[in-house]
Each structure stands twice: as C-alpha cells, then as structure tokens.
Design a protein around this motif. Structure first.
Motif, PDB file in Angstrom:
ATOM      1  N   ALA A  13       0.844  -1.203   0.000  1.00  0.00           N
ATOM      2  CA  ALA A  13       0.000   0.000   0.000  1.00  0.00           C
ATOM      3  C   ALA A  13       0.875   1.246   0.000  1.00  0.00           C
ATOM      4  O   ALA A  13       0.644   2.197  -0.770  1.00  0.00           O
ATOM      5  CB  ALA A  13      -0.931  -0.011   1.208  1.00  0.00           C
ATOM      6  N   ARG A  14       1.908   1.273   0.837  1.00  0.00           N
ATOM      7  CA  ARG A  14       2.809   2.429   0.876  1.00  0.00           C
ATOM      8  C   ARG A  14       3.562   2.588  -0.440  1.00  0.00           C
ATOM      9  O   ARG A  14       3.824   3.709  -0.891  1.00  0.00           O
ATOM     10  CB  ARG A  14       3.798   2.289   2.036  1.00  0.00           C
ATOM     11  N   ARG A  15       3.912   1.458  -1.045  1.00  0.00           N
ATOM     12  CA  ARG A  15       4.627   1.508  -2.325  1.00  0.00           C
ATOM     13  C   ARG A  15       3.773   2.192  -3.394  1.00  0.00           C
ATOM     14  O   ARG A  15       4.252   3.055  -4.143  1.00  0.00           O
ATOM     15  CB  ARG A  15       4.985   0.076  -2.750  1.00  0.00           C
ATOM     16  N   VAL A  16       2.512   1.815  -3.497  1.00  0.00           N
ATOM     17  CA  VAL A  16       1.628   2.415  -4.497  1.00  0.00           C
ATOM     18  C   VAL A  16       1.380   3.887  -4.170  1.00  0.00           C
ATOM     19  O   VAL A  16       1.379   4.743  -5.062  1.00  0.00           O
ATOM     20  CB  VAL A  16       0.302   1.632  -4.594  1.00  0.00           C
ATOM     21  N   PHE A  17       1.184   4.194  -2.895  1.00  0.00           N
ATOM     22  CA  PHE A  17       0.965   5.589  -2.504  1.00  0.00           C
ATOM     23  C   PHE A  17       2.148   6.470  -2.911  1.00  0.00           C
ATOM     24  O   PHE A  17       1.965   7.623  -3.317  1.00  0.00           O
ATOM     25  CB  PHE A  17       0.753   5.693  -0.994  1.00  0.00           C
TER      26      PHE A  17
ATOM     27  N   HIS B 156       0.732   2.493   6.765  1.00  0.00           N
ATOM     28  CA  HIS B 156       0.100   2.722   5.462  1.00  0.00           C
ATOM     29  C   HIS B 156      -1.142   3.605   5.597  1.00  0.00           C
ATOM     30  O   HIS B 156      -1.527   4.292   4.644  1.00  0.00           O
ATOM     31  CB  HIS B 156      -0.238   1.385   4.782  1.00  0.00           C
ATOM     32  N   VAL B 157      -1.740   3.600   6.756  1.00  0.00           N
ATOM     33  CA  VAL B 157      -2.907   4.453   6.979  1.00  0.00           C
ATOM     34  C   VAL B 157      -2.482   5.916   7.029  1.00  0.00           C
ATOM     35  O   VAL B 157      -3.092   6.791   6.409  1.00  0.00           O
ATOM     36  CB  VAL B 157      -3.635   4.046   8.279  1.00  0.00           C
ATOM     37  N   ALA B 158      -1.401   6.181   7.756  1.00  0.00           N
ATOM     38  CA  ALA B 158      -0.903   7.551   7.859  1.00  0.00           C
ATOM     39  C   ALA B 158      -0.344   8.061   6.539  1.00  0.00           C
ATOM     40  O   ALA B 158      -0.295   9.275   6.298  1.00  0.00           O
ATOM     41  CB  ALA B 158       0.177   7.621   8.942  1.00  0.00           C
ATOM     42  N   ALA B 159       0.074   7.143   5.648  1.00  0.00           N
ATOM     43  CA  ALA B 159       0.694   7.552   4.385  1.00  0.00           C
ATOM     44  C   ALA B 159      -0.324   8.038   3.362  1.00  0.00           C
ATOM     45  O   ALA B 159       0.047   8.674   2.372  1.00  0.00           O
ATOM     46  CB  ALA B 159       1.494   6.386   3.797  1.00  0.00           C
TER      47      ALA B 159
END
Length: 679
Positions: A20-24, A47-50
């Motif tokens: 998720a972080r990678r895509v963000f 990943h939520v904070a990102a």
C-alpha cells in the motif's frame, strides 16, 4: 483496465502494509490523491498515515476486512476514489472483484477480469498454455500415482506463495499430504482444489516481467531468478537471472518469446509475471502467470529504470507503451526480511517492533546510482500480527555487477537495527555471503543442500556474544549511575576500598532466562576511581559507557556498541546490542528466580503464535521422537509440532481452536511409562 475516458485522479489501494505504501509513493509523485483501507489491528499502521484519506473496514481477520469486496468498493465511493489498485495478495487476482470494480464505475488498475479468470486456476492456465505452444509440465492424477511417478509436487490450483505445496517422495505419504495441502489451500484461498505435477529436482525459478497496453503491444521487461526459497516461498530474488546469464545463447530470447505468447494468449493488459521452472541445461516449463504486481518487482525497476506502478496506472488510463522496452543495466538483488525463526522450522514471530532502522539511500523509489532501497510497511512501535504475512521489509541493492550488489545488500542487512520479534536477518546475510550463492550456481534446493543448521547459524560467534554481554553490563551500570539521585556520576559499585565484584548475567535470545540460568553468561566488573576492572576479560577495557552506547577496546582496537533495553510481552527484560558487524539479543537473568516460573520437565512450548487446528494424541498415549502431536495454523500456513523425545503424554494443555502465544505450554511429555500422581 480502465472503463471510463477520464483520467485517474484518486487511487484507493485495496491492501495494507508495504505494498500500500509503495503504491501511494508513486501516486504522490504522479500528483494523484490516495485512499487507504484498514482493519482494526491496522488502525495505527504506517500505510494508513501515508494516505490522504483512510476508511475503516471493521473486523480483525482478512475475510472480514481486506477480502470483503463490497466493503472496499463502498470505501472507494465514500472517499471519492475513482480508481482501485489491488496490490498483491488478498483480492489482487480475484476476477469477480475486478468485475465488480468496473461495474461500479471505478477504474480497475489491473488486467481484464477474463485474463484473471484464465490464469486463476493453475490447471486451466496450463491447458491454455499447452494449446498456445508454451512448454508445460504434465498434470498427474493423485489417485493413479505409483512409486515410479515420484517425486511429485502437490500444488493449490488457486493462489500461490507456497501455500498448499507439498513435495512427496514416499507413496505412503501421498494421501496425507494431499489432505493437508487441500486444507491449507482452503484456509489461504477459499478453494481446496489441488493437483500434482512432476517435481524437478534442482530446478531454477525464472520469471519474466511483462507489460501490455490496451493497444496490443507487449513488453518483456527483463527476467528475474527467484530460486532461493523456503517452504516454496521466495526470500531472495535478483535480476538479471544468473542461470540465464550463465547459459547464454538464445535462452533469454526463448524465455521472452514464451512469455509474450502467454501474455497475448489471454488478452492481457497491465503488469504481470510469467513464471517458469528451468533446469541447468536451458529447458524450461510454464508454472503460472501472476496477474498482478510481484513482491520482487523492485529488482526489475532497479535494472530498467521503470516505475512499474506508474506504468500500471498509465496503462489503466489508456496510455500506449513505447516501441521497445528500456535496456537492462547492472544487477539488483532483493531480500525479504521476515519476522520468523528459520532454525525453528521457519516459525513466524509476532509482537511489537521496538525499533527498526534499515540503511537506505531511497525508499519506495528507483535507485539512480549504486545503493540500497528499502520498501517497508512497519516502523518503530508497529505490531506484527498473527493475522497477516510476517514480512517486515524488502531490502534491495543495485550495483554495476552482481558481486558488488550482493556485498552491499549483505552489509546493509548486517548493519540494520531490528529490535523486536526474531527475524531471518542472519540467514539472509549468510546466504548472500556464501560462496555457492556468490558463484551464481543456485537452485531451489540451495537451502536443503547447504543445510539449514549452517545457514541459520547466528552471525555472532561466542566471542562476539561475550563482547555484547560486556557492553550490556557496562551500559546497565551506566544506566544505574545516571538514575542515581545521590552521588550522580560516580561509577556504580565504586568504593574507596576495593569491594567484591558486581555481576550481570545474560542468556542469548532463544534461551530461557529462568530455565537456562545455570548456563548464563556472567560478566564481573568492579569500578575504580579511574577505570573499570573486567577480571574475566583481560583483553577488554572499557573506554566509555552511557545507557545507550559503549566503547570497548579489544586487543588494542576500539569498537562501539549501541545498547537498547526493552520489556517483551512476557514482561521480561531484553537487551539489544548492535555493532558494526552484527546484532546480539540478550535476555537478563533475574537475580532471584521464582520457583513457580520454572516449567515442568518435558514441557512442550508453542514455537509460534497461532491457533490449534488439530490434535493427534491423548493423555496417556505413548509417543516416539519426531511423531506429529498437533498442528498449528499461523499466517495461513500449517505447522506440525513433533514429539521432542520418546515418552508418554502426561498432560495436554490445549484444545482445538485455541489461540496461542509464543511460549504457551502445549503438552507435557513424560519420560516415564506412568504419569505422576497428583497430591
């Protein structure tokens, strides 16, 4: 494939953690807004904070959250996302979910549902490939197998990641392994269908990255070798593939031709991976096609300069690929850092990550010069849950040549700070520095051939552990001095006249500070006005010490040690000592031991967190060493607990369905033929 003509502006990632972080990260670079979804255990996950926005999926399990297609589509609508990226795992290869996204008027950043369906069943996929001229391994019917057909590999028809896989070498084991594989496949993928195929000894796992646009153009974007595996799951991947480089000739061209044929045969669009099993002579066979982004995609990005997530989004938005893919430059290696204990049959670990610092030149981005990239979904304070995969991070190196890439990656992992659940870090470093790996002549049997006891041996030898204990003792004394309210700054234990030595005692991680107290490492020291005596370590002198840092002089060479103390889930003190070469975890031996804390002789403890799914014995049963006693499920994988010695089951402390923590008592095996009478 996007189902509308407007450009994508906001992307929801139907996943969690690192991917998720990678895509963000790519979305941010492209100027797109982002939406996260999260389960209750992930409420405070990085990943939520990102993400710009986040939507809660009520529940704990994957089935109730990340696998709930309706809830994810509802989340996208409520957050204003006009596109969904599935990441990998969960719903990423679920054709019904892809179709539901499209039907909801949301852009689907992935292949057409029909392509997912074609490759969703490995049995069906092999039939399509065979009809297209792609070489395959023939399927075998478990009901008709004989000893002459062995060895065979049992595989789950749906899903991947090694779940549901079993190698069978003895015909007597076949029925039980088929049942176990089906059970594991049902748990992981919701589909118990399994099949058999010939098992290729010393095979090489070679995969080709493909990109296909909506205009009929297919790129083959290099190949990767993923032969270093445990439990049929990849732990080290690299590009280009050493096997392909070594064989040379037209081997790469034949692989690429087969991958393009497979991609075109199903009308594929987007990023995908065609996986092959190859032997040392250059023959290869289709394994499967992953209709999604792969975990190991960063090594392809490092050697091509492409951002594969960016191209997934651009293709979904209707953009065409160029005429030719970029050339391959240099060599890249990825290592998967897992919370697991390789020496204990890869038992997954859970708990709090107290601190993590992985040396990185970039995160979630391409390297433009030799260096280290880190993609991770956790940070200090993160909880490693029993509900999800135990991967902590992917650490990726890129360099002009393979030798340098391996050295850089091994060095970065060795210097990393990872405090919390046990990891496979030492194993990864040992593999990367092993002469066989350095030669590039590795296959899927590498770990078995070298031997897990050799590869999983801690990097720190006895002398390094001893130095770490000295540093821990010096740091502890400094901590006491810093906390003292009277005579602050005077060395702990200092006297005008010589007094007795102070002693600190530790056991290495993996030992019990109570049960193994008799074999603890003892460090004696006595503080004088100008120095600290270490009577048992004459070649070591203390230069300086604080609560977090110690400098020792060892045979005339000064070395610095970072020291950190925490309290684990069992309320036991644990000390982490990091140096320039490795990390040592020590557990403090309490000064006074409560007799009630000492376990009964013969106690069998849970090696991992998980749930009991089956018990094969009863109290009073005689068992032999190695006999299966019960089965645990942790992170969708089955783990068998065996009898440690011959004996009798004196106690059973668990029942089917019970949730366990590491160290919980499972059973007591008595060496006597009769159990103890209670009084």
């Amino acid at each position: 494939m996007s189902n509308n003509d407007s450009s994508i502006t906001s992307v929801l990632v139907a996943n969690r953690g690192e991917i998720a972080r990678r895509v963000f990260a790519t979305c941010e670079r492209m100027g797109l807004s982002t939406v996260a979804v999260f389960s209750d255990p992930d409420a405070h996950a990085p990943h939520v904070a990102a993400a710009d926005r986040a939507v809660r999926l009520p529940g704990e399990t994957s089935a109730a959250t990340y696998l709930d297609a309706d809830a994810i589509i509802a989340a996208a609508k409520s957050a204003g996302a006009d596109a969904i990226h599935p990441g990998y795992g969960f719903l990423s290869e679920n054709a019904a979910f892809a179709q539901s996204v499209i039907d909801a008027g949301i852009a689907w950043i992935g292949p057409p549902p029909s392509s997912i369906t074609s490759m969703g069943s490995k049995v069906n996929a092999k039939a399509i490939m065979s009809g297209s001229g792609v070489p395959i391994l023939g399927d075998l019917d478990p009901a008709t197998l004989t000893a002459s057909d062995l060895p065979v590999l049992i595989k789950a028809s749906a899903g991947g990641g090694g779940r549901g896989m079993r190698i069978v070498r003895d015909i007597a084991d076949l029925a039980g392994e088929v049942t176990a594989a089906a059970r594991e496949a049902e748990s992981a993928f919701g589909d118990p269908t399994v099949f058999c195929e010939p098992y290729v000894e010393r095979g090489h796992h070679i995969e080709v990255q493909v990109l296909a646009d909506r205009h009929g153009r297919v790129w083959t974007v290099g190949e990767r070798e993923c032969s270093i595996q445990r439990r049929h799951q990849k732990i080290i991947e690299e590009a280009p593939a050493p096997l392909v480089e070594r064989i040379g000739g037209d081997f790469r061209d034949r692989l690429f031709d087969a991958a393009r044929t497979a991609t075109s045969a199903i009308g594929y669009v987007g990023a995908g991976t065609v996986e092959f099993l190859a032997d040392g002579s250059g023959r290869f066979y289709f394994l499967e096609m992953n209709t999604r982004l792969q975990v190991e995609h960063p090594v392809t990005e490092a050697t091509t300069g492409l951002d594969l997530v960016e191209w997934q989004i651009r293709v979904a938005d209707g953009e065409p690929l160029g005429e030719t893919p970029p050339p391959i430059t240099g060599h890249s290696i990825e290592a998967r850092l897992y919370a697991e204990d390789p020496a204990a049959n890869w038992s997954p670990q859970s708990g709090t990550v107290f601190d993590i610092d992985l040396p990185a030149d970039v995160t979630f981005d391409r390297l433009d010069r030799p260096g280290i990239r880190v993609d991770s979904g956790i940070e200090a304070g993160s909880e490693i849950s029993v509900f999800y995969d135990p991967m902590l991070a992917k650490v990726i190196s890129w360099a002009p040549d393979r030798t340098r890439a391996a050295a850089m990656l091994a060095g970065a992992l060795a210097r990393a700070t990872v405090h919390g659940p046990g990891t496979n870090r030492d194993l990864l470093v040992t593999i990367l520095r092993h002469s066989v790996f350095r030669s590039g002549d590795t296959d899927t049997g590498f770990i078995d051939e070298i031997g897990l006891p050799v590869l999983s041996r801690p990097l720190a030898d006895a002398s390094e552990v001893r130095l770490a204990a000295v540093a821990a003792a010096a740091s502890g004394a400094a901590t006491n001095r810093e906390r003292a309210s009277v005579q602050r700054g005077i060395p702990s234990g200092w006297r005008n006249l010589h007094s007795q030595y102070q002693t600190s005692r530790f056991v290495p991680d993996g030992s019990d500070p109570v049960a193994d107290a008799d074999t603890a490492i003892s460090v004696r020291y006595r503080a004088g006005r100008d120095s600290v005596e270490l009577p048992d370590d004459p070649s070591v002198s203390l230069v300086d010490a604080s609560s977090t840092s110690v400098t020792l002089e060892v045979d005339g060479v000064r070395r610095r040690f970072a020291v950190a103390r925490h309290v684990d889930a069992q309320s036991r003190a644990v000390t982490y000592v990091d140096s320039d070469t490795t990390s040592v975890t020590l557990r403090d031996v309490p000064r006074f031991i409560d007799p009630s804390a000492v376990g009964k002789p013969g106690s069998l403890l849970a090696p991992m967190p998980g749930s009991v799914i089956r018990i094969a014995v009863e109290i009073g049963d005689a068992v032999t060493q190695g006999q299966p006693l019960l089965w645990l499920e942790a992170m969708k994988m089955e783990h068998t607990v065996h009898a440690p010695a011959d004996g009798v089951v004196a106690e059973l402390a668990v029942v089917a369905g019970q949730q366990l923590a590491v160290g919980d008592v499972l059973a007591v095996i008595s060496s006597d033929s009769t159990t103890e009478e209670t009084t």
